[in-house]
Design a protein around this motif. Structure first.
Motif, PDB file in Angstrom:
ATOM      1  N   UNK A 102       0.841  -1.212   0.000  1.00 57.60           N
ATOM      2  CA  UNK A 102       0.000   0.000   0.000  1.00 57.60           C
ATOM      3  C   UNK A 102       0.873   1.257   0.000  1.00 57.60           C
ATOM      4  N   UNK A 103       2.015   1.170   0.752  1.00 64.49           N
ATOM      5  CA  UNK A 103       2.914   2.320   0.825  1.00 64.49           C
ATOM      6  C   UNK A 103       4.057   2.199  -0.182  1.00 64.49           C
ATOM      7  N   UNK A 104       3.798   1.401  -1.213  1.00 64.78           N
ATOM      8  CA  UNK A 104       4.734   1.270  -2.349  1.00 64.78           C
ATOM      9  C   UNK A 104       6.102   0.713  -1.954  1.00 64.78           C
ATOM     10  N   UNK A 105       6.122  -0.077  -0.898  1.00 61.49           N
ATOM     11  CA  UNK A 105       7.362  -0.759  -0.522  1.00 61.49           C
ATOM     12  C   UNK A 105       7.571  -1.995  -1.397  1.00 61.49           C
ATOM     13  N   UNK A 106       8.757  -2.577  -1.248  1.00 54.50           N
ATOM     14  CA  UNK A 106       9.125  -3.702  -2.113  1.00 54.50           C
ATOM     15  C   UNK A 106       8.708  -5.030  -1.469  1.00 54.50           C
ATOM     16  N   UNK A 107       7.825  -5.759  -2.129  1.00 48.91           N
ATOM     17  CA  UNK A 107       7.375  -7.044  -1.583  1.00 48.91           C
ATOM     18  C   UNK A 107       8.034  -8.234  -2.297  1.00 48.91           C
ATOM     19  N   UNK A 108       9.072  -7.916  -3.081  1.00 49.54           N
ATOM     20  CA  UNK A 108       9.807  -9.002  -3.735  1.00 49.54           C
ATOM     21  C   UNK A 108      10.360  -9.938  -2.652  1.00 49.54           C
ATOM     22  N   UNK A 109      10.331 -11.218  -2.902  1.00 51.64           N
ATOM     23  CA  UNK A 109      10.783 -12.259  -1.954  1.00 51.64           C
ATOM     24  C   UNK A 109       9.768 -12.543  -0.846  1.00 51.64           C
ATOM     25  N   UNK A 110       8.721 -11.725  -0.739  1.00 50.80           N
ATOM     26  CA  UNK A 110       7.685 -11.989   0.273  1.00 50.80           C
ATOM     27  C   UNK A 110       6.480 -12.683  -0.353  1.00 50.80           C
ATOM     28  N   UNK A 111       6.260 -12.389  -1.616  1.00 52.95           N
ATOM     29  CA  UNK A 111       5.132 -12.996  -2.342  1.00 52.95           C
ATOM     30  C   UNK A 111       5.631 -13.470  -3.706  1.00 52.95           C
ATOM     31  N   UNK A 112       4.945 -14.450  -4.319  1.00 55.26           N
ATOM     32  CA  UNK A 112       5.321 -14.847  -5.675  1.00 55.26           C
ATOM     33  C   UNK A 112       5.155 -13.660  -6.650  1.00 55.26           C
ATOM     34  N   UNK A 113       5.864 -13.705  -7.784  1.00 54.21           N
ATOM     35  CA  UNK A 113       5.860 -12.583  -8.738  1.00 54.21           C
ATOM     36  C   UNK A 113       4.456 -12.204  -9.196  1.00 54.21           C
ATOM     37  N   UNK A 114       3.604 -13.222  -9.410  1.00 54.38           N
ATOM     38  CA  UNK A 114       2.237 -12.959  -9.890  1.00 54.38           C
ATOM     39  C   UNK A 114       1.469 -12.123  -8.862  1.00 54.38           C
ATOM     40  N   UNK A 115       1.723 -12.422  -7.590  1.00 57.70           N
ATOM     41  CA  UNK A 115       1.030 -11.702  -6.515  1.00 57.70           C
ATOM     42  C   UNK A 115       1.577 -10.284  -6.412  1.00 57.70           C
ATOM     43  N   UNK A 116       2.880 -10.147  -6.588  1.00 60.35           N
ATOM     44  CA  UNK A 116       3.495  -8.809  -6.534  1.00 60.35           C
ATOM     45  C   UNK A 116       2.879  -7.913  -7.611  1.00 60.35           C
ATOM     46  N   UNK A 117       2.735  -8.489  -8.819  1.00 59.88           N
ATOM     47  CA  UNK A 117       2.136  -7.716  -9.917  1.00 59.88           C
ATOM     48  C   UNK A 117       0.690  -7.342  -9.581  1.00 59.88           C
ATOM     49  N   UNK A 118      -0.036  -8.264  -8.988  1.00 59.56           N
ATOM     50  CA  UNK A 118      -1.443  -7.996  -8.645  1.00 59.56           C
ATOM     51  C   UNK A 118      -1.533  -6.913  -7.556  1.00 59.56           C
ATOM     52  N   UNK A 119      -0.595  -6.933  -6.605  1.00 63.83           N
ATOM     53  CA  UNK A 119      -0.593  -5.912  -5.544  1.00 63.83           C
ATOM     54  C   UNK A 119      -0.271  -4.536  -6.128  1.00 63.83           C
ATOM     55  N   UNK A 120       0.711  -4.510  -7.026  1.00 66.66           N
ATOM     56  CA  UNK A 120       1.083  -3.224  -7.636  1.00 66.66           C
ATOM     57  C   UNK A 120      -0.119  -2.669  -8.396  1.00 66.66           C
ATOM     58  N   UNK A 121      -0.840  -3.543  -9.117  1.00 63.34           N
ATOM     59  CA  UNK A 121      -2.021  -3.103  -9.883  1.00 63.34           C
ATOM     60  C   UNK A 121      -3.117  -2.594  -8.937  1.00 63.34           C
ATOM     61  N   UNK A 122      -3.324  -3.281  -7.819  1.00 61.40           N
ATOM     62  CA  UNK A 122      -4.369  -2.871  -6.867  1.00 61.40           C
ATOM     63  C   UNK A 122      -4.087  -1.488  -6.296  1.00 61.40           C
ATOM     64  N   UNK A 123      -2.803  -1.245  -5.989  1.00 62.21           N
ATOM     65  CA  UNK A 123      -2.484   0.008  -5.317  1.00 62.21           C
ATOM     66  C   UNK A 123      -1.983   1.092  -6.285  1.00 62.21           C
ATOM     67  N   UNK A 124      -2.161   0.839  -7.592  1.00 60.48           N
ATOM     68  CA  UNK A 124      -1.746   1.858  -8.576  1.00 60.48           C
ATOM     69  C   UNK A 124      -2.653   3.074  -8.399  1.00 60.48           C
ATOM     70  N   UNK A 125      -2.076   4.275  -8.474  1.00 61.41           N
ATOM     71  CA  UNK A 125      -2.898   5.494  -8.264  1.00 61.41           C
ATOM     72  C   UNK A 125      -3.839   5.723  -9.440  1.00 61.41           C
TER      73      UNK A 125
END
Ligand code: PNS
Length: 171
Positions: free
Chosen positions: A148-171
């Motif tokens: 949500x605060x645009x931090x890096x979630x690499x290594x915490x979630x699979x790549x597909x999930x990271x992309x989905x999170x970035x899309x959800x929180x895109x302004x």
């Protein structure tokens, strides 16, 4: 996308259910899924469709992400349930619930859930798997906060999930 219950059910098959909110699935969840899939003939990852909670991802989105990240595991399927877990267990002809334990703080809640499920259906066993220590601090809530605060979630979630999170929180 992976079809639900992709592997055929044979008599005597040991079917386990890994239930949770998975909002979204993290590397900690995926580690449990991979390890549990080795222990059973079939593992159903079951997403709780809880109408009283306000999740970030819809049930369909959570299921789609789970299906993507488990697509290389032929004995894993993804499903959802609405009411009691024991009802879903019966409908799925499964007798084992798998839960991950990260720390002692998880333990009290998990014991309460396992005891409740056993009280509701004494045929059902809960087995606990220790979360890989490298993910012992990790939770879906923490991941959502970082994303949500645009931090890096690499290594915490699979790549597909990271992309989905970035899309959800895109302004
Ligand atoms: O990932 P979570 O949120 O820790 O998973 C909790 C879950 C979904 C396993 C639990 O809330 C559940 O099974 N809910 C269904 C309702 C139910 O069966 N309740 C009785 C047992 S506590």
């Amino acid at each position: 996308m992976k079809a639900p219950n992709a592997t055929p059910r044979l008599p005597g098959h040991r079917v386990a259910v890994y239930p949770g909110s998975f909002d979204p699935v993290t590397c900690g969840h995926l580690d449990i899924i991979r390890r549990a899939a080795k222990q059973f003939d079939h593992l159903i990852v079951a997403v709780l469709n809880n109408t009283s909670k306000k999740p970030l991802f819809t049930v369909d989105e959570r299921k789609a992400l789970l299906a993507e990240v488990t697509s290389d595991l032929p004995n894993v399927s993804v499903d959802s349930f609405r009411d009691l877990l024991v009802h879903f267990m019966r409908a799925s002809e499964a007798h084992v619930i798998v839960r991950g334990i990260r720390s002692v703080t998880d333990f009290e809640y998990e014991i309460q859930m396992a005891s409740t499920n056993h009280q509701l259906d004494e045929e059902i066993e809960t087995i606990f798997m220790m979360t890989n220590p490298k993910y012992s601090y990790l939770s879906s809530s923490i991941v959502k906060e970082i994303a949500m605060f645009k931090g890096n979630v690499q290594d915490l979630v699979p790549d597909e999930v990271r992309a989905a999170l970035i899309a959800k929180f895109a302004d």
